[in-house]
Design an enzyme around this catalytic site. Sequence first.
Site, PDB file in Angstrom:
ATOM      1  N   LYS A 199       8.538 -22.024 -28.360  1.00 41.61           N
ATOM      2  CA  LYS A 199       9.696 -22.910 -28.189  1.00 41.61           C
ATOM      3  C   LYS A 199       9.344 -24.038 -27.235  1.00 41.61           C
ATOM      4  O   LYS A 199       9.154 -23.822 -26.047  1.00 41.61           O
ATOM      5  CB  LYS A 199      10.909 -22.150 -27.642  1.00 41.61           C
ATOM      6  CG  LYS A 199      12.167 -22.998 -27.760  1.00 41.61           C
ATOM      7  CD  LYS A 199      13.282 -22.597 -26.823  1.00 41.61           C
ATOM      8  CE  LYS A 199      13.132 -23.122 -25.429  1.00 41.61           C
ATOM      9  NZ  LYS A 199      13.187 -24.595 -25.289  1.00 41.61           N
ATOM     10  N   GLU A 274       3.923 -18.949 -15.282  1.00 44.37           N
ATOM     11  CA  GLU A 274       3.307 -20.058 -14.529  1.00 44.37           C
ATOM     12  C   GLU A 274       4.457 -20.928 -14.066  1.00 44.37           C
ATOM     13  O   GLU A 274       5.085 -21.606 -14.870  1.00 44.37           O
ATOM     14  CB  GLU A 274       2.312 -20.796 -15.438  1.00 44.37           C
ATOM     15  CG  GLU A 274       1.289 -21.589 -14.665  1.00 44.37           C
ATOM     16  CD  GLU A 274       1.728 -23.012 -14.403  1.00 44.37           C
ATOM     17  OE1 GLU A 274       2.349 -23.223 -13.337  1.00 44.37           O
ATOM     18  OE2 GLU A 274       1.475 -23.871 -15.238  1.00 44.37           O
ATOM     19  N   CYS A 308       3.365 -29.176 -11.737  1.00 38.67           N
ATOM     20  CA  CYS A 308       3.726 -27.998 -10.938  1.00 38.67           C
ATOM     21  C   CYS A 308       2.828 -27.834  -9.713  1.00 38.67           C
ATOM     22  O   CYS A 308       3.233 -27.245  -8.728  1.00 38.67           O
ATOM     23  CB  CYS A 308       3.744 -26.750 -11.800  1.00 38.67           C
ATOM     24  SG  CYS A 308       2.301 -26.603 -12.830  1.00 38.67           S
ATOM     25  N   GLU A 405      11.042 -27.563  -4.457  1.00 31.74           N
ATOM     26  CA  GLU A 405      10.230 -28.360  -5.383  1.00 31.74           C
ATOM     27  C   GLU A 405      11.068 -29.535  -5.891  1.00 31.74           C
ATOM     28  O   GLU A 405      12.165 -29.344  -6.407  1.00 31.74           O
ATOM     29  CB  GLU A 405       9.781 -27.493  -6.560  1.00 31.74           C
ATOM     30  CG  GLU A 405       8.878 -28.240  -7.506  1.00 31.74           C
ATOM     31  CD  GLU A 405       8.332 -27.359  -8.638  1.00 31.74           C
ATOM     32  OE1 GLU A 405       9.081 -26.527  -9.167  1.00 31.74           O
ATOM     33  OE2 GLU A 405       7.149 -27.523  -8.975  1.00 31.74           O
TER      34      GLU A 405
HETATM   35  P1  ADP Z   1      12.193 -27.634 -15.809  1.00 29.84           P
HETATM   36  O1  ADP Z   1      12.935 -27.233 -14.571  1.00 29.84           O
HETATM   37  O2  ADP Z   1      10.805 -28.016 -15.613  1.00 29.84           O
HETATM   38  O3  ADP Z   1      13.021 -28.492 -16.744  1.00 29.84           O
HETATM   39  P2  ADP Z   1      12.803 -25.181 -17.026  1.00 29.84           P
HETATM   40  O4  ADP Z   1      12.236 -24.043 -16.304  1.00 29.84           O
HETATM   41  O5  ADP Z   1      14.269 -25.482 -16.917  1.00 29.84           O
HETATM   42  O6  ADP Z   1      11.938 -26.380 -16.628  1.00 29.84           O
HETATM   43  O7  ADP Z   1      12.465 -25.123 -18.571  1.00 29.84           O
HETATM   44  C1  ADP Z   1      11.207 -24.814 -19.064  1.00 29.84           C
HETATM   45  C2  ADP Z   1      11.402 -24.179 -20.422  1.00 29.84           C
HETATM   46  O8  ADP Z   1      12.217 -23.020 -20.273  1.00 29.84           O
HETATM   47  C3  ADP Z   1      12.108 -25.053 -21.451  1.00 29.84           C
HETATM   48  O9  ADP Z   1      11.510 -24.838 -22.713  1.00 29.84           O
HETATM   49  C4  ADP Z   1      13.520 -24.511 -21.433  1.00 29.84           C
HETATM   50  O10 ADP Z   1      14.218 -24.717 -22.647  1.00 29.84           O
HETATM   51  C5  ADP Z   1      13.273 -23.045 -21.208  1.00 29.84           C
HETATM   52  N1  ADP Z   1      14.415 -22.299 -20.652  1.00 29.84           N
HETATM   53  C6  ADP Z   1      15.373 -22.739 -19.802  1.00 29.84           C
HETATM   54  N2  ADP Z   1      16.249 -21.765 -19.529  1.00 29.84           N
HETATM   55  C7  ADP Z   1      15.874 -20.659 -20.224  1.00 29.84           C
HETATM   56  C8  ADP Z   1      16.366 -19.324 -20.352  1.00 29.84           C
HETATM   57  N3  ADP Z   1      17.461 -18.920 -19.717  1.00 29.84           N
HETATM   58  N4  ADP Z   1      15.695 -18.468 -21.143  1.00 29.84           N
HETATM   59  C9  ADP Z   1      14.575 -18.852 -21.789  1.00 29.84           C
HETATM   60  N5  ADP Z   1      14.057 -20.096 -21.705  1.00 29.84           N
HETATM   61  C10 ADP Z   1      14.688 -20.995 -20.938  1.00 29.84           C
END
Ligand code: ADP
Length: 501
Positions: A199, A274, A308, A405
């Site tokens: 995804k 990660e 990161c 961060e």
């Molecule tokens: P950032 O803070 O860098 O935007 P996130 O950690 O929010 O990154 O998102 C990284 C990935 O995790 C994206 O593909 C996002 O759709 C996915 N994601 C966000 N929330 C969830 C969740 N509750 N369960 C699974 N995947 C998630």
Amino acid sequence: MTTAENISNLSDTTKDFISSPRKMLLNGQWVTSASGKMFDTLDPATGEVIVQVAEGDKEDIDRAVAAARKAFDDGPWPAMTSTARERCMHRLADLMEENADILAELEALDNGKNVAIARAVDIQVAIDFIRYMAGWPTKITGNVLPLSVPYAPDAKFLGYTLREPVGVVGQIIPWNFPVLMCSWKLGPALASGCTVVLKPAEETPLTALYMGELVCQAGFPDGVVNIIPGYGHTAGAALTVHPEVDKISFTGSTEVGKIIVKAAADTMKNVTMELGGKSPAIILPDADLEVAIPGAASAIFFNQGQVCCAGSRLFVPDNLYDEVIAGLAEAADGMKIGCGLDPENMINPLVSQIQFDRVMGYIESGRAEGAEVVAGGGRRGDKGYFVEPTILANTNRDMKVVREEIFGPVVCVQRYQDIDEVAKLANDTVYGLGASIWTRDVGNIINIVPKIRSGTVWVNCHNILDVVMPFGGYKQSGFGKDMGQQALEGYLETKSVCIMA
Ligand code: ADP
């Protein structure tokens, strides 16, 4: 510039790819979502829509996992010879190389980043990594075990281990290096014989979908790689709790990582995380400032700080403080800001309005807590998500901007007096992803590197990643490794076999 103008300068293949709504890759077919829903992917330089993309949700994840399960349990992928798997992966790397300029254009358009840097760094390392991993299937071996079995002295035994793929892997990736993350995740999964449901981040689905086209052309059997765009709380969450998924590999924020670890615990999935960082860049008193100042600037401003392991906490000794601040401010003020499709622009938009608001909020918080803004600090232009490269001086450990961060082009500079204290200051964070020290003294290197609690320590450089070098975090930056031989470990089970004669 408008998005239409940005697109008009791209190659015909790229234009063609974004000329109609994009579907998802499920069991070797390009399909619409079960719900029929679509979402917009935006151009961060303008905030305008590039194209619509099929929005995957639980039902699509269920179908994709079923396809991946079938390809793993009954299908040809894990059963294929290791040389045949290698050939497939090499074909994918070759296709990525042939289409590297398209991948770079799509990445620059969807993420906002500099197109020339995307081509030279993101895309090239992604290609190299698939090729590096393509060499592994023929080299994954177990061991012969010299069994003793003291309670069966009259029997003879042969013991050995088999390394077997973990199974169906759910891979959830972020928006900061979309192709590279796709490659980091697909490479070891495919090399070890796993099948995948990937995804991409909702902000940047385009290059993962283009990779899907290349996967199809490379001749992977149906269902081995499924690519389902969609939101984290829907499609992502469905993947993390799915009982037929054996492993989750996630790159993203620590906050979401914690949610995923909890969600995956119910079905006891193998998990690789990660996560975030607040990486220190430490200039030592003997550093060569001609190297350290531009190095510290690039450590934080590369990819607009959306990295990161960005060097977001800069430690400078008292005696060099003024010189470093002046040099860093000059570097920041000299960076050309603009759309990533013009390779001259070294600071490009942040990925989204949410990220823009977040970073601007942190800059305000730094000001309110008494940090001195010595460069940047504001928005650039009136559309798109451009934030100036920003230096916050005179910061300290108690400030929110130092503890959390930011994931933007904002560095917090802290002074220090005593070189013996500096590793402790650097470790004063919940994170442990990367760190750099800048010195000409080998004694300093030998002394300080082991004291730093992070997965990578760079000396006189920062943000250098290589396909053979394991990358991953200590502490709340996660566990498990991407890249290098160790990346494979996360995708392999060890089976012990004991034969009695
Ligand atoms: P950032 O803070 O860098 O935007 P996130 O950690 O929010 O990154 O998102 C990284 C990935 O995790 C994206 O593909 C996002 O759709 C996915 N994601 C966000 N929330 C969830 C969740 N509750 N369960 C699974 N995947 C998630």
